[in-house]
Design a protein around this motif. Structure first.
Motif, PDB file in Angstrom:
ATOM      1  N   PRO A 158       0.995  -1.230  -0.098  1.00 24.69           N
ATOM      2  CA  PRO A 158       0.065   0.040  -0.040  1.00 24.69           C
ATOM      3  C   PRO A 158       1.081   1.157  -0.010  1.00 24.69           C
ATOM      4  CG  PRO A 158      -0.722  -1.402   1.595  1.00 24.69           C
ATOM      5  CD  PRO A 158       0.544  -2.110   1.199  1.00 24.69           C
ATOM      6  N   GLU A 159       1.948   1.198   0.140  1.00 23.77           N
ATOM      7  CA  GLU A 159       2.871   2.276   0.381  1.00 23.77           C
ATOM      8  C   GLU A 159       3.644   2.606  -0.901  1.00 23.77           C
ATOM      9  OE1 GLU A 159       4.380   2.170   4.893  1.00 23.77           O
ATOM     10  OE2 GLU A 159       5.736   1.324   3.506  1.00 23.77           O
ATOM     11  N   VAL A 160       3.312   1.891  -2.131  1.00 21.75           N
ATOM     12  CA  VAL A 160       3.773   2.153  -3.246  1.00 21.75           C
ATOM     13  C   VAL A 160       2.586   2.345  -4.299  1.00 21.75           C
ATOM     14  CG1 VAL A 160       5.551   1.309  -5.173  1.00 21.75           C
ATOM     15  CG2 VAL A 160       5.807   0.752  -2.619  1.00 21.75           C
ATOM     16  N   THR A 161       2.885   3.284  -5.369  1.00 24.89           N
ATOM     17  CA  THR A 161       1.914   3.466  -6.451  1.00 24.89           C
ATOM     18  C   THR A 161       2.599   3.824  -7.578  1.00 24.89           C
ATOM     19  OG1 THR A 161      -0.183   4.516  -7.043  1.00 24.89           O
ATOM     20  CG2 THR A 161       1.430   6.060  -5.725  1.00 24.89           C
ATOM     21  N   GLN A 162       1.962   4.549  -8.589  1.00 27.43           N
ATOM     22  CA  GLN A 162       2.823   4.743  -9.844  1.00 27.43           C
ATOM     23  C   GLN A 162       2.389   6.305 -10.238  1.00 27.43           C
ATOM     24  OE1 GLN A 162       2.803   2.298 -13.287  1.00 27.43           O
ATOM     25  NE2 GLN A 162       2.877   0.454 -12.056  1.00 27.43           N
ATOM     26  N   ARG A 163       3.021   6.865 -10.772  1.00 23.78           N
ATOM     27  CA  ARG A 163       2.924   8.417 -11.252  1.00 23.78           C
ATOM     28  C   ARG A 163       3.954   8.677 -12.472  1.00 23.78           C
ATOM     29  NH1 ARG A 163      -0.429   8.131  -8.592  1.00 23.78           N
ATOM     30  NH2 ARG A 163      -1.571   9.695  -7.135  1.00 23.78           N
ATOM     31  N   ARG A 164       3.481   8.662 -13.663  1.00 24.56           N
ATOM     32  CA  ARG A 164       4.184   9.015 -14.752  1.00 24.56           C
ATOM     33  C   ARG A 164       4.946   7.702 -15.219  1.00 24.56           C
ATOM     34  NH1 ARG A 164       6.411  14.581 -16.654  1.00 24.56           N
ATOM     35  NH2 ARG A 164       6.868  13.118 -18.222  1.00 24.56           N
ATOM     36  N   GLY A 165       4.284   6.520 -14.791  1.00 26.06           N
ATOM     37  CA  GLY A 165       4.826   5.177 -15.277  1.00 26.06           C
ATOM     38  C   GLY A 165       5.864   4.829 -14.163  1.00 26.06           C
ATOM     39  N   LEU A 166       6.124   5.579 -13.193  1.00 24.51           N
ATOM     40  CA  LEU A 166       7.449   5.140 -12.369  1.00 24.51           C
ATOM     41  C   LEU A 166       6.662   4.954 -11.080  1.00 24.51           C
ATOM     42  CD1 LEU A 166       9.445   8.591 -12.539  1.00 24.51           C
ATOM     43  CD2 LEU A 166       9.621   6.445 -13.958  1.00 24.51           C
ATOM     44  N   LEU A 167       7.413   4.041 -10.164  1.00 26.12           N
ATOM     45  CA  LEU A 167       6.859   3.699  -8.981  1.00 26.12           C
ATOM     46  C   LEU A 167       7.287   4.638  -7.950  1.00 26.12           C
ATOM     47  CD1 LEU A 167       8.270  -0.118  -8.695  1.00 26.12           C
ATOM     48  CD2 LEU A 167       5.858   0.789  -9.210  1.00 26.12           C
ATOM     49  N   VAL A 168       6.494   5.045  -7.164  1.00 28.45           N
ATOM     50  CA  VAL A 168       6.567   6.054  -6.173  1.00 28.45           C
ATOM     51  C   VAL A 168       6.048   5.899  -4.816  1.00 28.45           C
ATOM     52  CG1 VAL A 168       6.765   7.892  -7.921  1.00 28.45           C
ATOM     53  CG2 VAL A 168       4.527   7.540  -6.692  1.00 28.45           C
ATOM     54  N   THR A 169       6.307   6.384  -3.840  1.00 31.50           N
ATOM     55  CA  THR A 169       5.653   6.000  -2.636  1.00 31.50           C
ATOM     56  C   THR A 169       4.453   6.651  -2.520  1.00 31.50           C
ATOM     57  OG1 THR A 169       7.097   8.112  -1.572  1.00 31.50           O
ATOM     58  CG2 THR A 169       7.965   5.599  -1.130  1.00 31.50           C
ATOM     59  N   SER A 170       3.387   6.161  -1.796  1.00 29.71           N
ATOM     60  CA  SER A 170       2.211   6.955  -1.527  1.00 29.71           C
ATOM     61  C   SER A 170       2.000   8.075  -0.945  1.00 29.71           C
ATOM     62  CB  SER A 170       1.198   5.795  -0.787  1.00 29.71           C
ATOM     63  OG  SER A 170       1.808   5.775   0.765  1.00 29.71           O
ATOM     64  N   LEU A 171       1.228   8.693  -1.199  1.00 37.42           N
ATOM     65  CA  LEU A 171       0.969  10.121  -0.579  1.00 37.42           C
ATOM     66  C   LEU A 171       1.243  10.050   1.051  1.00 37.42           C
ATOM     67  CD1 LEU A 171      -2.400  11.608  -1.963  1.00 37.42           C
ATOM     68  CD2 LEU A 171      -0.046  12.579  -2.170  1.00 37.42           C
ATOM     69  N   GLU A 172       0.839   9.239   1.666  1.00 35.86           N
ATOM     70  CA  GLU A 172       0.777   9.079   3.187  1.00 35.86           C
ATOM     71  C   GLU A 172       2.587   8.672   3.433  1.00 35.86           C
ATOM     72  OE1 GLU A 172      -3.297   8.340   2.102  1.00 35.86           O
ATOM     73  OE2 GLU A 172      -1.292   7.451   1.489  1.00 35.86           O
ATOM     74  N   ARG A 173       3.117   8.001   2.916  1.00 36.86           N
ATOM     75  CA  ARG A 173       4.467   7.333   2.962  1.00 36.86           C
ATOM     76  C   ARG A 173       5.430   8.593   2.574  1.00 36.86           C
ATOM     77  NH1 ARG A 173       8.100   3.133   4.757  1.00 36.86           N
ATOM     78  NH2 ARG A 173      10.006   4.166   4.465  1.00 36.86           N
ATOM     79  N   THR A 174       4.926   9.342   1.508  1.00 38.78           N
ATOM     80  CA  THR A 174       5.806  10.446   0.794  1.00 38.78           C
ATOM     81  C   THR A 174       5.724  11.588   2.136  1.00 38.78           C
ATOM     82  OG1 THR A 174       5.162   9.807  -1.186  1.00 38.78           O
ATOM     83  CG2 THR A 174       5.850  12.165  -1.000  1.00 38.78           C
ATOM     84  N   VAL A 175       4.659  11.862   2.598  1.00 36.88           N
ATOM     85  CA  VAL A 175       4.402  12.876   3.677  1.00 36.88           C
ATOM     86  C   VAL A 175       5.238  12.704   4.809  1.00 36.88           C
ATOM     87  CG1 VAL A 175       3.149  13.940   5.257  1.00 36.88           C
ATOM     88  CG2 VAL A 175       2.299  14.005   3.118  1.00 36.88           C
ATOM     89  N   VAL A 176       5.498  11.340   5.224  1.00 37.58           N
ATOM     90  CA  VAL A 176       5.996  11.112   6.474  1.00 37.58           C
ATOM     91  C   VAL A 176       7.653  11.181   6.065  1.00 37.58           C
ATOM     92  CG1 VAL A 176       6.666   9.265   7.966  1.00 37.58           C
ATOM     93  CG2 VAL A 176       4.375   9.570   7.320  1.00 37.58           C
TER      94      VAL A 176
END
Length: 313
Positions: free
Chosen positions: A128-146
């Protein structure tokens, strides 16, 4: 069309693609020196004309995309972009961020890579802490904020957190992430950010204004308060409803995308007059006021005292 107009048709160009178009390595190097091409990473370029149309944040996002395009990797792991890089890819507000490319990986490695602008962090990421943006794997909004709050100063983290909440991030999800990182560096700052973050702030200026009032122990207002007037409904950035006292942050431009500036200012004045007729008073502040906290506190308290005196009269 000139001979090289085709360079503007594609977002990124890798060296093999340019060679297939008939350019030579010497020509590519010359175009970069002449400013026709912007070198994003070794072997990855963009047309300077397209580059000029991007905001600073857009340029930094493209640098992350370029990092992946040239094969940025972590051995057998697919890179997961995190921290401020993930924030950029999510489109979150960042206040004076670093220009590094941040990656989180599970294996233990040196915190830096062969590229000086890449920072690697070791950590386990759940699904749940990983999602995609622009075809790239990125951390989720929640993990990113932390993660951002762990490496940034408190107010920098707060700006990012409040924007994430406004975009739909879960405060409870953020708290769960902090619990999983209980012994990690910066987690106390992240907890403080999450505890104080409001989902109602619409700009970094509003975030900093609210936190200034909190730190200066000013009576806290409501945010985004709707008031009905003879000219329709009007939304106030901050309001002390019982005193009919309001405060507006003028560091952002409202409505300018849709109407000429002069018309916007005229309508703004009309709405404000309609609120004054209802007994409201409005204090306007701007970015420069946030750097004079003692003076700002005095102005707000004077505004509130006068409103209290009017109510008692």
């Amino acid at each position: 069309m000139t001979r090289l107009d085709w360079l503007e048709r594609q977002e990124l160009w890798l060296t093999p693609e340019l060679l297939n178009r008939g350019l030579t390595t010497a020509t590519i190097a010359a175009l970069a020196r002449q400013g026709e091409l912007v070198r994003l990473r070794r072997g990855c370029y963009q047309s300077s004309e397209r580059w000029k149309t991007l905001t600073t944040n857009g340029q930094q996002v493209l640098r992350v995309v370029a990092h992946r395009a040239v094969g940025g990797s972590l051995g057998n792991e697919t890179p997961v972009y995190s921290h401020t890089s993930a924030a950029r890819l999510h489109g979150l507000y960042l206040l004076n961020p670093d220009l590094l490319i941040h990656i989180t990986q599970s294996s233990s490695v040196s915190p830096t890579s062969h590229a000086r602008d890449v920072r690697k962090h070791q950590g386990w990421l759940t699904a749940p802490e990983v999602t995609q943006r622009r075809g790239l794997l990125v951390t989720s909004l929640e993990r990113t904020v932390v993660d951002c709050s762990r490496i940034l100063q408190y107010r920098q983290g707060l700006v990012t957190a409040e924007h994430a909440l406004r975009l739909g991030a879960s405060r409870e999800g953020m708290k769960r992430v902090t619990e999983s990182l209980v012994n990690h560096k910066g987690i106390r700052n992240a907890r403080r950010v999450i505890a104080n973050a409001s989902h109602l702030s619409e700009s970094p200026g509003e975030t900093l204004t609210l936190d200034t009032m909190r730190s200066q122990q000013i009576p806290m207002p409501e945010q985004q308060v709707w008031v009905s007037s003879r000219l329709g409904d009007y939304r106030l950035d901050f309001a002390w409803r019982e005193l009919r006292a309001a405060m507006e942050f003028d560091g952002r431009i409202k409505y300018f995308d849709y109407q000429p500036t002069s018309q916007v200012l005229f309508e703004e004045r009309r709405r404000e007059k309609a609120l004054v007729e209802l007994g409201w008073t409005i204090l306007r502040i701007e970015w420069s006021d946030l750097f004079r906290e003692a003076e700002l506190k005095a102005r707000i308290l004077t505004h509130l005292r006068r409103a209290e005196a009017r109510r008692a009269a």
